[in-house]
Structure formats: C-alpha cells, structure tokens
Design a protein around this motif. Structure first.
Motif, mmCIF file in Angstrom:
data_model
loop_
_atom_site.group_PDB
_atom_site.id
_atom_site.type_symbol
_atom_site.label_atom_id
_atom_site.label_comp_id
_atom_site.label_asym_id
_atom_site.label_seq_id
_atom_site.Cartn_x
_atom_site.Cartn_y
_atom_site.Cartn_z
ATOM 1 N N GLN A 137 0.805 -1.215 0.000
ATOM 2 C CA GLN A 137 0.000 0.000 0.000
ATOM 3 C C GLN A 137 0.845 1.274 0.000
ATOM 4 O OE1 GLN A 137 -3.389 0.350 -0.072
ATOM 5 N NE2 GLN A 137 -3.543 -1.854 -0.395
ATOM 6 N N ILE A 138 2.180 1.129 0.098
ATOM 7 C CA ILE A 138 3.045 2.288 0.306
ATOM 8 C C ILE A 138 4.069 2.418 -0.820
ATOM 9 C CG2 ILE A 138 4.670 3.405 1.884
ATOM 10 C CD1 ILE A 138 3.497 1.576 4.097
ATOM 11 N N GLY A 139 4.106 3.591 -1.427
ATOM 12 C CA GLY A 139 5.179 3.931 -2.350
ATOM 13 C C GLY A 139 6.043 5.006 -1.718
ATOM 14 N N TYR A 140 7.361 4.778 -1.640
ATOM 15 C CA TYR A 140 8.260 5.698 -0.939
ATOM 16 C C TYR A 140 9.440 6.038 -1.824
ATOM 17 C CZ TYR A 140 11.840 7.199 2.442
ATOM 18 O OH TYR A 140 12.831 7.888 3.098
ATOM 19 N N LEU A 141 9.679 7.342 -2.000
ATOM 20 C CA LEU A 141 10.832 7.808 -2.767
ATOM 21 C C LEU A 141 11.718 8.653 -1.858
ATOM 22 C CD1 LEU A 141 12.219 7.979 -5.561
ATOM 23 C CD2 LEU A 141 11.008 10.134 -5.899
ATOM 24 N N PRO A 142 12.890 8.106 -1.434
ATOM 25 C CA PRO A 142 13.819 8.903 -0.623
ATOM 26 C C PRO A 142 14.400 10.057 -1.435
ATOM 27 C CG PRO A 142 14.389 6.558 -0.612
ATOM 28 C CD PRO A 142 13.397 6.758 -1.695
ATOM 29 N N GLN A 143 14.972 11.026 -0.753
ATOM 30 C CA GLN A 143 15.576 12.166 -1.447
ATOM 31 C C GLN A 143 16.710 11.706 -2.353
ATOM 32 O OE1 GLN A 143 16.764 15.400 1.080
ATOM 33 N NE2 GLN A 143 17.895 16.444 -0.538
ATOM 34 N N ARG A 144 17.533 10.798 -1.863
ATOM 35 C CA ARG A 144 18.633 10.257 -2.673
ATOM 36 C C ARG A 144 18.389 8.755 -2.846
ATOM 37 N NH1 ARG A 144 20.802 13.909 0.865
ATOM 38 N NH2 ARG A 144 21.939 15.668 -0.052
ATOM 39 N N PHE A 145 17.692 8.409 -3.908
ATOM 40 C CA PHE A 145 17.373 7.001 -4.121
ATOM 41 C C PHE A 145 18.457 6.352 -4.976
ATOM 42 C CE2 PHE A 145 15.311 9.361 -7.524
ATOM 43 C CZ PHE A 145 15.554 8.602 -8.661
ATOM 44 N N GLY A 146 18.776 5.114 -4.647
ATOM 45 C CA GLY A 146 19.837 4.407 -5.344
ATOM 46 C C GLY A 146 19.331 3.713 -6.596
ATOM 47 N N PHE A 147 20.224 3.538 -7.545
ATOM 48 C CA PHE A 147 19.906 2.800 -8.764
ATOM 49 C C PHE A 147 21.211 2.344 -9.409
ATOM 50 C CE2 PHE A 147 20.371 7.242 -9.880
ATOM 51 C CZ PHE A 147 21.191 7.212 -11.003
ATOM 52 N N GLU A 148 21.122 1.283 -10.183
ATOM 53 C CA GLU A 148 22.256 0.796 -10.947
ATOM 54 C C GLU A 148 22.259 1.525 -12.285
ATOM 55 O OE1 GLU A 148 25.260 -0.511 -12.723
ATOM 56 O OE2 GLU A 148 24.930 -1.213 -10.658
ATOM 57 N N PRO A 149 23.315 2.305 -12.598
ATOM 58 C CA PRO A 149 23.312 3.100 -13.838
ATOM 59 C C PRO A 149 23.048 2.282 -15.099
ATOM 60 C CG PRO A 149 25.130 3.754 -12.427
ATOM 61 C CD PRO A 149 24.544 2.538 -11.805
ATOM 62 N N GLY A 150 23.464 1.021 -15.100
ATOM 63 C CA GLY A 150 23.266 0.193 -16.284
ATOM 64 C C GLY A 150 21.884 -0.421 -16.387
ATOM 65 N N MET A 151 21.064 -0.272 -15.352
ATOM 66 C CA MET A 151 19.720 -0.857 -15.360
ATOM 67 C C MET A 151 18.802 -0.046 -16.275
ATOM 68 S SD MET A 151 17.164 -1.510 -12.107
ATOM 69 C CE MET A 151 18.070 -2.931 -11.481
ATOM 70 N N ARG A 152 17.986 -0.726 -17.046
ATOM 71 C CA ARG A 152 17.029 -0.042 -17.906
ATOM 72 C C ARG A 152 15.869 0.493 -17.065
ATOM 73 N NH1 ARG A 152 18.679 -1.008 -23.084
ATOM 74 N NH2 ARG A 152 19.948 -2.889 -23.377
ATOM 75 N N VAL A 153 15.258 1.570 -17.547
ATOM 76 C CA VAL A 153 14.213 2.252 -16.788
ATOM 77 C C VAL A 153 13.064 1.300 -16.451
ATOM 78 C CG1 VAL A 153 12.484 4.084 -16.877
ATOM 79 C CG2 VAL A 153 14.810 4.518 -17.710
ATOM 80 N N GLY A 154 12.622 0.519 -17.437
ATOM 81 C CA GLY A 154 11.532 -0.417 -17.188
ATOM 82 C C GLY A 154 11.883 -1.434 -16.122
ATOM 83 N N ASP A 155 13.116 -1.930 -16.151
ATOM 84 C CA ASP A 155 13.553 -2.904 -15.141
ATOM 85 C C ASP A 155 13.624 -2.265 -13.760
ATOM 86 O OD1 ASP A 155 13.763 -4.905 -17.045
ATOM 87 O OD2 ASP A 155 15.878 -4.488 -17.452
ATOM 88 N N PHE A 156 14.040 -0.996 -13.718
ATOM 89 C CA PHE A 156 14.102 -0.273 -12.447
ATOM 90 C C PHE A 156 12.720 -0.194 -11.803
ATOM 91 C CE2 PHE A 156 13.666 3.962 -10.390
ATOM 92 C CZ PHE A 156 14.525 3.777 -9.331
ATOM 93 N N VAL A 157 11.716 0.123 -12.589
ATOM 94 C CA VAL A 157 10.358 0.248 -12.057
ATOM 95 C C VAL A 157 9.801 -1.132 -11.693
ATOM 96 C CG1 VAL A 157 8.024 1.075 -12.517
ATOM 97 C CG2 VAL A 157 9.991 2.388 -13.318
#
Length: 248
Positions: free
Chosen positions: A77-97
C-alpha cells in the motif's frame, strides 16, 4: 483515514527525534514542511515501515503496524521515494520500475502492466529501455516517482523530490503529483510555491513535533505581515517557527 499515527516516538541510538506525534492523513496531496533537522525524513521513513516506531501506534489502511509481519503486509500500500534514491546506472528504466514492484510484493504476473502504467503516468514510456545512467536529472526523478507509484499504492511518500530540478521540470512534476489526488500523498519540500500550487493540506514540523496540521487555506489565514516572506503562505509558515529559525 488511510494513515494514522498516535503518540509516535522515533529516534536513533539514544537520540529521540520525534516525540509524541499525532497525525491523520486521507486522500489528497499534503505538504510536509519544516527546517532541516525537524524530523521530516525520520517521519517518512517510519511511515514507510523502514524504521519501526520506538513508541506509539502506526496504522495503515486500518491495520496496526506493530510487527515485521504487519509491516510486510502493508508495504504494497506504500510507495516511498527517498531524497537520494539508489539505482544501478546500467539498469534499464523499465527494469528499475519493475524492481520497485518486486520490492513492494506485487505479484510477478502484474509487473509488466504495472510498470508500463507507471511510466506512462510520468511520461517516460518512450524511455523504458533507456539505461538509468543516461537519463537527465529531471527524467531520473520522474523514474523515481514511477518507482513509487507502480501498482497504484494507496499511500505515496516523497522526500524532497524536486531538489535540483529546473523550473520547467518542476512544472511537470506538479502535473504528475496533481494527478494523484485520489491517493494519500505526503510530500516533504522546502519550496512553498509548490505547496501553494498542488497541496490541499499542510503539516509543519519543528524539533520532532507538529506545529500545524490543516488545510492550505487554514495556514494562509494565519498570515502575519510582520513575518519574512513574499506570500501569505510563506509568512504564515514562518510565523510557526521559533525566532532563531526565522533569521537563518
């Protein structure tokens, strides 16, 4: 109310950041205001069930969150976006979501459609196969919002999501958040003009306590011409802070 807090205590080590906090939020966009160190990020982390309360009660969608099992059951039920969220630069946008959908416990059969819908809502469907590291700052923030809203959670928590965005990007952000009015959105920000544009409620924190919680119009009604600020909302907000904060 989708989200309710009663007598919440929260802190780190021996330091108590939040003391006896009470808050109720239903559908609509609410701003979370306060100076640095007020406890806003700590509150968001607690509401996101990342950090168990030190004391008091947290209730989400009529379920009291009093154990890790209960926390896991409400996280969808909860979607949370921190101020500095981590991600793998090589990950595609669709895979990230889709990864965000997995983390929230959304069934795998729903990942593809849920991610596609979230990307469409932030106008990033054309960038689904683009690698995260190649996105502009504004697009990266929109991908982060897609991560937070994938699967249509009932509660969305956003910590300073417009930091570093240019004016055009902030206008696009406002459009995205305005479309979430049927969701319970709590938006931490320092930008009062964003609050005036898209928020129906305001929560003002200082030193781990709530100084005001009410509608944007109710806060504006506290306008004090003697306070610093260029608008009624800015001056009313400043009137709620201790004198030492007003001169910083």
């Amino acid at each position: 109310m989708l989200l309710s807090v009663r007598q919440l205590d929260q802190g780190y080590g021996r330091h108590l950041v939040i003391r006896g906090l009470n808050l109720d939020l239903g559908p609509g966009v609410a701003a979370l205001l306060g100076p640095n160190g007020a406890g806003k990020t700590t509150l968001l982390r607690t509401l996101a069930t990342i950090q168990p309360p030190r004391g008091g009660e947290l209730t989400i969608a009529d379920q009291r969150v009093d154990s890790e099992k209960a926390a896991r059951s409400v996280r969808r039920q909860i979607g949370y976006l921190p101020q500095r969220f981590g991600f793998e630069p090589g990950m595609r946008v669709g895979d990230f979501v889709r990864y965000g959908a997995w983390l929230r416990g959304i069934p795998s059969r729903e990942w593809h459609d849920a991610a596609g819908e979230a990307l469409e809502r932030v106008s990033l469907q054309e960038q689904e196969k683009t690698r995260m590291g190649r996105l502009s700052g504004g697009m990266r923030q929109r991908a982060g919002i897609a991560w937070a809203i994938v699967g249509r959670p009932g509660i969305v928590l956003l910590d300073e999501p417009t930091v570093g965005l240019d004016p055009q990007q902030r206008l696009r952000f406002r459009d995205i958040i305005s479309a979430l009015r049927e969701t319970t959105v709590l938006l931490s920000t320092h930008l009062i003009d964003d609050v005036d544009a898209i928020c129906s409620r305001v929560v003002v924190m200082h030193a781990g306590r709530i100084r005001f919680a009410g509608s944007t119009d109710e806060l504006k009604a506290r306008d004090d011409a003697a306070m610093p600020g260029h608008t009624a909302l800015e001056r009313a907000y400043m009137s709620l802070l201790p004198d030492e904060e007003k001169t910083r």
